[in-house]
Motif scaffolding. Structure first.
Motif, PDB file in Angstrom:
ATOM      1  N   THR A  84       0.834  -1.192   0.000  1.00  0.00           N
ATOM      2  CA  THR A  84       0.000   0.000   0.000  1.00  0.00           C
ATOM      3  C   THR A  84       0.870   1.244   0.000  1.00  0.00           C
ATOM      4  O   THR A  84       1.866   1.335   0.705  1.00  0.00           O
ATOM      5  CB  THR A  84      -0.944   0.040   1.216  1.00  0.00           C
ATOM      6  N   VAL A  85       0.477   2.196  -0.843  1.00  0.00           N
ATOM      7  CA  VAL A  85       1.098   3.516  -0.898  1.00  0.00           C
ATOM      8  C   VAL A  85      -0.017   4.508  -0.629  1.00  0.00           C
ATOM      9  O   VAL A  85      -0.946   4.638  -1.424  1.00  0.00           O
ATOM     10  CB  VAL A  85       1.759   3.788  -2.256  1.00  0.00           C
ATOM     11  N   GLY A  86       0.049   5.208   0.473  1.00  0.00           N
ATOM     12  CA  GLY A  86      -1.089   5.981   0.960  1.00  0.00           C
ATOM     13  C   GLY A  86      -1.628   5.300   2.190  1.00  0.00           C
ATOM     14  O   GLY A  86      -0.934   4.517   2.831  1.00  0.00           O
ATOM     15  N   SER A  87      -2.844   5.571   2.550  1.00  0.00           N
ATOM     16  CA  SER A  87      -3.412   4.998   3.765  1.00  0.00           C
ATOM     17  C   SER A  87      -3.404   3.475   3.701  1.00  0.00           C
ATOM     18  O   SER A  87      -3.555   2.873   2.645  1.00  0.00           O
ATOM     19  CB  SER A  87      -4.845   5.509   3.967  1.00  0.00           C
ATOM     20  N   GLY A  88      -3.252   2.858   4.871  1.00  0.00           N
ATOM     21  CA  GLY A  88      -2.963   1.431   4.911  1.00  0.00           C
ATOM     22  C   GLY A  88      -4.148   0.507   4.929  1.00  0.00           C
ATOM     23  O   GLY A  88      -3.985  -0.703   4.810  1.00  0.00           O
ATOM     24  N   GLY A  89      -5.351   1.014   5.090  1.00  0.00           N
ATOM     25  CA  GLY A  89      -6.531   0.163   5.087  1.00  0.00           C
ATOM     26  C   GLY A  89      -7.374   0.369   6.330  1.00  0.00           C
ATOM     27  O   GLY A  89      -6.933   0.962   7.325  1.00  0.00           O
ATOM     28  N   VAL A  90      -8.601  -0.130   6.273  1.00  0.00           N
ATOM     29  CA  VAL A  90      -9.516   0.017   7.401  1.00  0.00           C
ATOM     30  C   VAL A  90     -10.475  -1.156   7.457  1.00  0.00           C
ATOM     31  O   VAL A  90     -10.945  -1.648   6.419  1.00  0.00           O
ATOM     32  CB  VAL A  90     -10.311   1.346   7.321  1.00  0.00           C
ATOM     33  N   ILE A  91     -10.740  -1.637   8.663  1.00  0.00           N
ATOM     34  CA  ILE A  91     -11.848  -2.538   8.947  1.00  0.00           C
ATOM     35  C   ILE A  91     -12.894  -1.677   9.641  1.00  0.00           C
ATOM     36  O   ILE A  91     -12.652  -1.103  10.698  1.00  0.00           O
ATOM     37  CB  ILE A  91     -11.421  -3.717   9.821  1.00  0.00           C
ATOM     38  N   VAL A  92     -14.070  -1.586   9.056  1.00  0.00           N
ATOM     39  CA  VAL A  92     -15.037  -0.543   9.396  1.00  0.00           C
ATOM     40  C   VAL A  92     -15.663  -0.769  10.765  1.00  0.00           C
ATOM     41  O   VAL A  92     -15.903  -1.903  11.188  1.00  0.00           O
ATOM     42  CB  VAL A  92     -16.125  -0.472   8.301  1.00  0.00           C
ATOM     43  N   GLN A  93     -15.948   0.332  11.468  1.00  0.00           N
ATOM     44  CA  GLN A  93     -16.737   0.294  12.698  1.00  0.00           C
ATOM     45  C   GLN A  93     -18.178  -0.109  12.389  1.00  0.00           C
ATOM     46  O   GLN A  93     -18.704   0.184  11.319  1.00  0.00           O
ATOM     47  CB  GLN A  93     -16.777   1.668  13.361  1.00  0.00           C
ATOM     48  N   HIS A  94     -18.813  -0.772  13.358  1.00  0.00           N
ATOM     49  CA  HIS A  94     -20.234  -1.098  13.229  1.00  0.00           C
ATOM     50  C   HIS A  94     -20.921  -0.809  14.554  1.00  0.00           C
ATOM     51  O   HIS A  94     -20.714  -1.497  15.539  1.00  0.00           O
ATOM     52  CB  HIS A  94     -20.441  -2.561  12.836  1.00  0.00           C
ATOM     53  N   ARG A  95     -21.765   0.210  14.562  1.00  0.00           N
ATOM     54  CA  ARG A  95     -22.460   0.588  15.793  1.00  0.00           C
ATOM     55  C   ARG A  95     -23.716  -0.241  16.040  1.00  0.00           C
ATOM     56  O   ARG A  95     -24.118  -0.443  17.172  1.00  0.00           O
ATOM     57  CB  ARG A  95     -22.816   2.081  15.759  1.00  0.00           C
ATOM     58  N   ASP A  96     -24.349  -0.722  14.977  1.00  0.00           N
ATOM     59  CA  ASP A  96     -25.629  -1.409  15.128  1.00  0.00           C
ATOM     60  C   ASP A  96     -25.668  -2.739  14.398  1.00  0.00           C
ATOM     61  O   ASP A  96     -26.746  -3.254  14.119  1.00  0.00           O
ATOM     62  CB  ASP A  96     -26.772  -0.521  14.602  1.00  0.00           C
ATOM     63  N   ASP A  97     -24.526  -3.312  14.083  1.00  0.00           N
ATOM     64  CA  ASP A  97     -24.522  -4.510  13.266  1.00  0.00           C
ATOM     65  C   ASP A  97     -23.390  -5.431  13.707  1.00  0.00           C
ATOM     66  O   ASP A  97     -22.583  -5.092  14.573  1.00  0.00           O
ATOM     67  CB  ASP A  97     -24.352  -4.127  11.791  1.00  0.00           C
ATOM     68  N   GLU A  98     -23.331  -6.618  13.117  1.00  0.00           N
ATOM     69  CA  GLU A  98     -22.291  -7.569  13.440  1.00  0.00           C
ATOM     70  C   GLU A  98     -20.934  -7.066  12.945  1.00  0.00           C
ATOM     71  O   GLU A  98     -20.843  -6.486  11.863  1.00  0.00           O
ATOM     72  CB  GLU A  98     -22.593  -8.921  12.797  1.00  0.00           C
ATOM     73  N   PRO A  99     -19.874  -7.311  13.715  1.00  0.00           N
ATOM     74  CA  PRO A  99     -18.545  -6.916  13.240  1.00  0.00           C
ATOM     75  C   PRO A  99     -18.057  -7.845  12.140  1.00  0.00           C
ATOM     76  O   PRO A  99     -18.565  -8.957  11.955  1.00  0.00           O
ATOM     77  CB  PRO A  99     -17.671  -7.066  14.497  1.00  0.00           C
ATOM     78  N   SER A 100     -17.062  -7.390  11.400  1.00  0.00           N
ATOM     79  CA  SER A 100     -16.364  -8.299  10.498  1.00  0.00           C
ATOM     80  C   SER A 100     -15.666  -9.368  11.335  1.00  0.00           C
ATOM     81  O   SER A 100     -15.317  -9.141  12.499  1.00  0.00           O
ATOM     82  CB  SER A 100     -15.349  -7.540   9.648  1.00  0.00           C
ATOM     83  N   SER A 101     -15.446 -10.547  10.745  1.00  0.00           N
ATOM     84  CA  SER A 101     -14.877 -11.649  11.532  1.00  0.00           C
ATOM     85  C   SER A 101     -13.938 -12.491  10.679  1.00  0.00           C
ATOM     86  O   SER A 101     -14.082 -12.582   9.457  1.00  0.00           O
ATOM     87  CB  SER A 101     -15.985 -12.528  12.108  1.00  0.00           C
ATOM     88  N   HIS A 102     -12.964 -13.074  11.368  1.00  0.00           N
ATOM     89  CA  HIS A 102     -12.011 -13.992  10.752  1.00  0.00           C
ATOM     90  C   HIS A 102     -11.352 -13.345   9.528  1.00  0.00           C
ATOM     91  O   HIS A 102     -11.461 -13.809   8.391  1.00  0.00           O
ATOM     92  CB  HIS A 102     -12.688 -15.311  10.372  1.00  0.00           C
TER      93      HIS A 102
END
Length: 276
Positions: free
Chosen positions: A184-202
């Motif tokens: 990556t050149v620039g920002s490195g990535g994001v796993i999104v916040q979830h206030r009302d839903d299931e989180p990402s997993s595995h």
């Protein structure tokens, strides 16, 4: 061979941009239609006339390989809802009527784009078993949304500062995703916040190299994250609900790991948090 999409904002005959290639499944997402389509060996230019999405893929078992894509300028105000390549089903993670597409492949593809405000250059939405291999993306990166069993191998993702690229890759409401050998050149990535839903997993991120020392990998809500053999500039854990089972194995971070809301963070292995 080069194909140019002239149905764009810079062609006075068209008041609205249109997709260049659209691949559809059977009626209402059922198997059939153009399932199994292969598009290969082309340069596809949507940039010259500021046209719409270059490839819009609603089908199953498609293969997009050996392609050079010149994507149009787009954001929420200019040429909205325009992407480089969009492999998608229309689905809603909060309902039981979610429909996914299966077993699509993207191999040996270069995308040069100018997207912004969420209009990514490569969008994978509502996919099962989709794989991405040997891609180079300049612009607004790659977005994986509401998908499962996704693999990305050997990707170079270059953010374009002039269009305000937020992240080079985004994982949002997805499970069983593996990113391997990512530069990556620039920002490195994001796993999104979830206030009302299931989180990402595995989620697994292996062999990522951040070349921008000001960049960060931002981890929102996640249940199970392995960062293995990565070289990260910064790492920030910032959940809205929970970030748990995060493991660093053979990974280096140039600075301290920053943790927001430490009460929501648990089961860390190979790292410690600095609140901030």
């Amino acid at each position: 061979m080069t194909l140019v999409n002239e149905m764009g904002l810079l062609n006075p005959a068209f008041g609205k941009s249109q997709p260049m290639i659209e691949i559809r499944s059977g009626p209402h997402g059922t198997p059939g239609g153009a399932d199994g389509t292969t598009i290969s060996g082309l340069t596809l230019d949507s940039a010259e006339y500021q046209a719409g999405t270059t490839i819009l893929d609603f089908a199953n078992n498609t293969t997009l390989n050996d392609l050079n894509v010149e994507a149009a300028t787009s954001n929420n105000h200019h040429n909205p809802d325009t992407f480089g390549i969009r492999v998608i089903a229309i689905c809603n993670p909060s309902t039981f009527s979610t429909v996914h597409r299966v077993d699509n492949r993207i191999d040996n593809v270069t995308i040069t784009g100018q997207g912004g405000d969420g209009n990514t250059e490569l969008d994978l939405s509502c996919q099962l078993g989709t794989s991405v291999n040997n891609v180079e993306i300049v612009g607004n990166g790659m977005d994986i949304y509401n998908s499962q069993n996704i693999t990305v191998n050997h990707a170079t993702l270059v953010g374009e500062a002039s269009i305000g690229t937020a992240f080079t890759w985004v994982i949002n409401h997805s499970a069983n995703v593996v990113l391997n050998d990512v530069t990556t050149v620039g920002s490195g990535g994001v796993i999104v916040q979830h206030r009302d839903d299931e989180p990402s997993s595995h989620i697994t991120v292996e062999n990522e190299v951040m070349q921008d020392l000001a960049a960060a990998l931002i981890v929102g809500d996640v249940d199970g994250l392995l960062l293995e053999n990565d070289r990260l500039a910064k790492l920030r854990i910032d959940p809205a609900q929970v970030a748990t089972a995060i493991t660093l194995r053979g990974t280096t971070v140039a600075g301290p790991v920053q943790c927001s809301h430490p009460a929501l963070i648990s089961h860390l292995s190979g790292l410690s948090c600095q609140e901030g």
